[in-house]
Design a protein around this motif. Structure first.
Motif, short mmCIF file in Angstrom:
data_model
loop_
_atom_site.label_atom_id
_atom_site.label_comp_id
_atom_site.label_asym_id
_atom_site.label_seq_id
_atom_site.Cartn_x
_atom_site.Cartn_y
_atom_site.Cartn_z
N THR A 123 7.51 -12.61 0.52
CA THR A 123 7.61 -11.36 -0.23
C THR A 123 6.28 -11.02 -0.88
N GLU A 125 4.46 -8.35 -3.59
CA GLU A 125 4.65 -7.36 -4.64
C GLU A 125 3.52 -6.33 -4.56
N SER A 131 8.22 -3.75 -3.55
CA SER A 131 7.94 -5.03 -2.89
C SER A 131 8.32 -4.94 -1.42
N THR A 133 9.22 -7.50 1.94
CA THR A 133 9.56 -8.86 2.37
C THR A 133 9.60 -8.94 3.89
#
Length: 297
Positions: A123, A125, A131, A133
């Motif tokens: 993941t 940010e 975010s 993933t």
């Protein structure tokens, strides 16, 4: 004589009982083993070597760098930026490995199978509200928005009961109990990099929270779980549900949930690859602190 016959009878019954128990245990063990093997056979596992894994990691990092740059400099929506970036960066090494494995599938089309790789989920940010993933062939985008706080217009909210109540309420509390409002929204989108970076499904919840320091109320301002279908791709959403949860007078949770069935067609038959449960929440307490979380499994 009768005593001897009874003794032989009970010994025989005991022997038969032990034999049947052992036989049933063996059969149960074999059934469990066969079931486990069948379940394992429903998993498609794709292994990449070290060189391939490094290339996949580099591809991910390049995608994230581009998204970070564009979200800072472009006026386009987050959805447009990510869709375009994923289509331009096709993760060739990952997708070739998946495509090669899928061509070898010889599977009961009525069963669900799971696709897995030996690449760990990761993941990134992008900022405090966004975010991305990477999880096997999926890219999951999580976006959150929160409005500025504003006060409720007293002219539209004041009535006889609140007026009388304010006459007797503690002045210290009255000074801090004026109602305020915040809006917030939370969404999660799943893209499949193996299918032209198609956005498969999005879960969205939006809510307005009204609070005064002791209590909070909420109403949904928008909610959906939608798919984008194209030829040859199976996407369906089942068991959709959205509501406001009220754990206490000082806490409200708005949510959207559902299960997305993902797959594709092979020789005119539907092959169900995976079923993903998806839920997005947005929550407020009585002081207007907004939080969000989501579930994907």
């Amino acid at each position: 004589m009768i005593k001897k016959i009874l003794t032989v009878f009970f010994v025989s019954v005991l022997f038969i009982s032990i034999f049947l128990t052992e036989t049933l245990n063996v059969q149960a063990s074999e059934l469990k083993e066969n079931t486990v093997q069948a379940q394992n056979n429903d998993d498609i596992k794709i292994k990449f070597n070290n060189s391939e894994r490094k290339k996949i990691i580099i591809d991910r990092e390049n995608i994230i760098s581009e998204i970070e740059e564009k979200t800072k400099t472009s006026s386009k929506s987050v959805n447009s930026i990510i869709s375009q970036t994923l289509k331009e960066n096709t993760q060739e090494t990952l997708n070739k490995g998946i495509e090669k494995k899928l061509k070898t599938i010889n599977h009961d089309l009525h069963k669900s199978i799971e696709l897995e790789t030996n690449i760990e989920p990761e993941t990134f940010e992008i900022n405090e509200n966004l975010s991305v993933t990477f999880d096997d062939n999926f890219v999951i985008v999580d976006e959150f928005k929160e409005s500025a706080e504003r006060e409720v217009d007293e002219n539209t909210d004041l009535n006889l009961f609140t007026f009388v109540d304010n006459l007797f309420v503690d002045k210290a509390y009255a000074a801090t109990s004026k109602k305020k409002i915040k809006n917030a929204s939370h969404s999660r989108s799943i893209y499949d990099t193996a299918i032209k970076s198609l956005k498969l499904v999005t879960a969205y919840i939006g809510a307005e929270f009204t609070y005064d320091g002791k209590k909070v109320t909420a109403r949904r301002t928008g909610n959906y779980m939608k798919t984008e279908n194209v030829a040859g791709i199976l996407i369906d959403v089942v068991e959709k549900k959205s509501a406001i949860q009220k754990p206490s007078s000082s806490r409200r949770i708005a949510y959207q949930e559902g299960s997305a069935i993902l797959g594709f067609t092979v020789k005119g038959h539907g092959l169900k690859l995976q079923e993903k449960y998806l839920r997005v929440n947005v929550e407020s307490n009585a002081k207007g602190k907004i939080t969000k979380n989501s579930i994907l499994r």
